[in-house]
Design an enzyme around this catalytic site. Structure first.
Site, short mmCIF file in Angstrom:
data_model
loop_
_atom_site.label_atom_id
_atom_site.label_comp_id
_atom_site.label_asym_id
_atom_site.label_seq_id
_atom_site.Cartn_x
_atom_site.Cartn_y
_atom_site.Cartn_z
N CYS A 76 -10.93 3.15 -0.05
CA CYS A 76 -9.47 3.21 0.20
C CYS A 76 -9.17 2.48 1.53
CB CYS A 76 -9.42 4.82 0.48
SG CYS A 76 -8.04 5.12 1.37
N HIS A 95 -7.36 2.86 3.91
CA HIS A 95 -7.25 3.56 5.15
C HIS A 95 -8.65 3.93 5.88
CE1 HIS A 95 -3.33 4.69 3.62
NE2 HIS A 95 -3.09 5.17 4.83
N ASP A 155 0.94 -1.15 0.19
CA ASP A 155 -0.06 -0.05 0.09
C ASP A 155 0.90 1.06 -0.27
OD1 ASP A 155 -2.33 1.61 0.22
OD2 ASP A 155 -1.94 1.78 2.41
N SER A 156 0.25 2.43 -0.27
CA SER A 156 1.07 3.59 -0.21
C SER A 156 1.66 3.84 1.29
CB SER A 156 0.21 5.00 -0.67
OG SER A 156 -1.02 4.87 0.13
N GLU A 172 -3.66 8.86 8.78
CA GLU A 172 -2.35 8.85 8.93
C GLU A 172 -1.79 9.61 10.11
OE1 GLU A 172 0.43 7.12 6.76
OE2 GLU A 172 -1.01 5.59 6.04
N CYS A 193 -4.34 -1.19 -2.04
CA CYS A 193 -4.79 0.01 -2.03
C CYS A 193 -5.69 0.31 -3.28
CB CYS A 193 -3.24 0.67 -2.54
SG CYS A 193 -3.21 2.26 -2.96
N1 DGL Z 1 -4.40 3.17 1.14
C1 DGL Z 1 -4.49 4.15 -0.12
C2 DGL Z 1 -5.81 3.62 -1.03
O1 DGL Z 1 -6.50 2.58 -0.61
C3 DGL Z 1 -4.91 5.41 -0.25
C4 DGL Z 1 -3.92 6.40 0.50
C5 DGL Z 1 -3.37 7.34 -0.66
O2 DGL Z 1 -3.60 8.36 -0.97
O3 DGL Z 1 -1.98 7.11 -0.81
O4 DGL Z 1 -6.38 4.30 -1.86
#
Ligand code: DGL
Length: 267
Positions: free
Chosen positions: A185, A187, A10-11, A151, A73
């Protein structure tokens, strides 16, 4: 190959919502996680940049013995829908698993989808639902600030800033009488209680990361690739920025303390 690890990336830390579910449903598997915490967010970047980062993340995971890759992600999955990034190993993003669960759950055939700007701009979820469930109406909404709030640890149910932002983002979807909301997403599940409170108890929330984990189990089972290890599997985490910050916040995503080694790696 059976006992090689499942690679997850993931990012940042969002993909840990997939790891949490993997630990629950596949406790004997080893997991290698890569979080590109030095370059988060991906969701406000161009398609070209996201694709380049995603390929680098995959190349990093390939330096380890892995039998499957999960792009945990929504943003990468949206870009990878049109530009495949893994073709020689079992692979999944989060979109197909999430829409399958959402379309199965909706009775009203009205689904809301929230994600990063890149995810919503790509139309990935809408296109995928139109192909497989053309009778389902989709109401999309980008939530650019959510990743930053999460985050940075603004995840408490009573946090007034996060609540205010969430009320603003979710208002257009609430008007649309949906009965399912995809947290598109990875997150977002960390603030699922707050999102659920705003949407109301009749709206079912679908975690894209958890659904990707369930799909991975199905895929490994079908391909005869489940580990035959009898002891508990090992999680190893790599991040491209501070390991301290990762260890401090990761527990909110995993809903437990981090078990396993955490390393910093610059690709
Ligand atoms: N976790 C990432 C997603 O599912 C998003 C976070 C980011 O913007 O890097 O889209």
């Amino acid at each position: 190959m059976k006992n090689d690890a499942i690679g997850v990336f993931d990012s940042g830390m969002g993909g840990l919502t997939a790891v949490q579910e993997l630990n629950r449903i596949l406790p004997n598997e080893n997991i290698i996680y890569f979080g590109d915490t030095a370059r988060i967010p991906y969701g406000s970047r161009s398609r070209e940049t996201i694709l380049r980062y995603a390929k680098e993340d995959v190349a990093f995971l390939r330096r380890h013995k892995i039998k499957m890759i999960i792009a945990a992600c929504g943003t990468v999955s949206s870009v990878a829908a049109e530009h495949p990034i893994v073709t020689d190993l079992p692979f999944t993003g989060v979109i197909a698993p999430a829409i399958e669960a959402a379309c199965e759950a909706t009775r009203k055939k009205r689904i809301g989808i929230i994600g990063t700007p890149a995810t919503i701009r790509s139309g990935s979820y809408i296109k995928a639902i139109a192909q497989t469930h053309p009778d389902v109406m989709v109401i999309p909404q980008a939530c650019p600030l959510f990743v930053h709030l999460v985050e940075n640890g603004y995840t408490d149910f009573h946090n007034p800033v996060t609540r205010l932002v969430a009320e603003e983002y979710l208002a257009p979807i609430r008007k649309e009488n949906v009965d399912v909301l995809i947290l598109g997403c990875t997150h977002y599940p960390v603030i699922a209680d707050l999102i659920g409170d705003i949407m109301g108890p009749e709206v079912k929330l679908i975690s894209a990361g958890a659904e990707a984990a369930k799909y991975a189990k199905k895929c490994l089972t079908e391909q005869g690739l489940l580990s035959d290890r009898t002891e508990k599997g090992r999680n190893t985490y790599y991040v491209s920025d501070s390991t301290e910050m990762f260890e401090e916040n990761a527990r909110y995503f995993l809903q437990e303390e981090v078990h396993g080694d955490v390393f910093r790696s610059d690709f």
